[in-house]
Motif scaffolding. Sequence first.
Motif, PDB file in Angstrom:
ATOM      1  N   TRP A 129      87.988  99.905  33.183  1.00 12.39           N
ATOM      2  CA  TRP A 129      87.264  99.958  34.452  1.00 12.39           C
ATOM      3  C   TRP A 129      88.153 100.475  35.578  1.00 12.39           C
ATOM      4  CZ3 TRP A 129      85.180  95.089  32.092  1.00 12.39           C
ATOM      5  CH2 TRP A 129      83.869  95.287  31.636  1.00 12.39           C
ATOM      6  N   HIS A 167      86.708 101.804  39.177  1.00 12.55           N
ATOM      7  CA  HIS A 167      85.975 100.614  39.621  1.00 12.55           C
ATOM      8  C   HIS A 167      86.927  99.614  40.269  1.00 12.55           C
ATOM      9  CE1 HIS A 167      82.019 101.344  37.694  1.00 12.55           C
ATOM     10  NE2 HIS A 167      82.738 102.073  36.856  1.00 12.55           N
ATOM     11  N   VAL A 213      88.411  96.169  40.646  1.00 13.00           N
ATOM     12  CA  VAL A 213      88.459  95.085  39.663  1.00 13.00           C
ATOM     13  C   VAL A 213      89.318  93.938  40.186  1.00 13.00           C
ATOM     14  CG1 VAL A 213      89.147  94.434  37.313  1.00 13.00           C
ATOM     15  CG2 VAL A 213      88.197  96.712  37.750  1.00 13.00           C
ATOM     16  N   SER A 259      83.004  89.355  43.224  1.00 17.67           N
ATOM     17  CA  SER A 259      82.056  90.384  42.813  1.00 17.67           C
ATOM     18  C   SER A 259      80.777  89.767  42.280  1.00 17.67           C
ATOM     19  CB  SER A 259      82.682  91.267  41.733  1.00 17.67           C
ATOM     20  OG  SER A 259      81.764  92.218  41.250  1.00 17.67           O
ATOM     21  N   HIS A 263      73.304  97.085  35.420  1.00 14.97           N
ATOM     22  CA  HIS A 263      74.741  97.335  35.253  1.00 14.97           C
ATOM     23  C   HIS A 263      75.072  98.179  34.012  1.00 14.97           C
ATOM     24  CE1 HIS A 263      75.655  94.526  38.485  1.00 14.97           C
ATOM     25  NE2 HIS A 263      74.881  93.619  37.901  1.00 14.97           N
ATOM     26  N   THR A 310      78.003 100.686  34.314  1.00 11.37           N
ATOM     27  CA  THR A 310      79.317 100.042  34.401  1.00 11.37           C
ATOM     28  C   THR A 310      79.736  99.468  33.056  1.00 11.37           C
ATOM     29  OG1 THR A 310      78.941  99.471  36.720  1.00 11.37           O
ATOM     30  CG2 THR A 310      80.645  98.234  35.559  1.00 11.37           C
ATOM     31  N   LEU A 311      78.801  98.825  32.371  1.00 15.24           N
ATOM     32  CA  LEU A 311      79.124  98.232  31.074  1.00 15.24           C
ATOM     33  C   LEU A 311      79.470  99.284  30.034  1.00 15.24           C
ATOM     34  CD1 LEU A 311      76.364  95.450  30.914  1.00 15.24           C
ATOM     35  CD2 LEU A 311      78.791  95.170  31.469  1.00 15.24           C
ATOM     36  N   VAL A 362      81.322 101.853  30.442  1.00 19.47           N
ATOM     37  CA  VAL A 362      82.633 102.485  30.670  1.00 19.47           C
ATOM     38  C   VAL A 362      83.638 102.150  29.569  1.00 19.47           C
ATOM     39  CG1 VAL A 362      84.662 102.500  32.196  1.00 19.47           C
ATOM     40  CG2 VAL A 362      82.368 102.744  33.157  1.00 19.47           C
TER      41      VAL A 362
END
Length: 279
Positions: free
Chosen positions: A9, A14, A16, A47, A132, A135-136, A138
Amino acid sequence: MGTALARAWLAAGHPVTVWNRSPARAEPLAALGATVAASAAEAVAASRLVVVCLLDDASVGEALDDTDLTGRDLVNLTTGTPAQGRARAAWAEARGARFLDAGIMAVPPMIGAAGSGAYVFYSGSPGLFEEHAATLAVPAGTRYVGADPGFAALHDVALLSAMSGMFAGVLHAFALIRREDIAPKDFAPLLVSWLGAMTPAAYQAAEQLESGEYGEDVVSNLAMQVAGNATLLATATEQGVSPELLTPYMALLERWQAEGHGDEDTTGAVELLLRGEES
């Protein structure tokens, strides 16, 4: 695995925030731009999307029992059982969070590596997954397998169980040649090719299970398989190899044949497993 996920990520840009029960393990991620939280509660507060990857289900509870999950989207990538996934979903929802359970079909070096074939099973809140999904995806490919939060773990363990059976057969095969003038490196390509040729049989087994007809399109029936097992056992004896990795499966086939299914395929023996009977 948690470190590998965070690295992926971060590499994708992203933001993190990380927390580790062993603080020193988070230092390499800080060097890559991650914010290191002093506590699990601080990490959760950073987050809306919260990803958990710990040792086991119990450690998830230990880390998050005292955190405020209200309004959070909790994704649990900790390996567990279907029942644990369902219980953890109820636990999360009672605390005001949406929940996804997951099963990672990869080892850490495959995470974030293009073309590695890594993917993750997800099950639980469809809304969470849809929101999501990008994002998941990635760190690894994604496969959503249903709203039942136990389905990700069930898919994960079912595949791992099949793998365990294959590894058992591989060990037995190598044991048979171990004392002979046969190089394992020369035998391995034959083994890989043979197993690859056999695995499509799973498609026929699936069709038989769907229809409930175990006697259709049978090539080598159960009676033939049971008779052939005698040769496998005799060879093991000759080679001084324990048959313990094979005999449970052989005993299952013998019991199914004894119930009058000798003309069918071996797939029907699954019915004995579903009865929970012991050999």
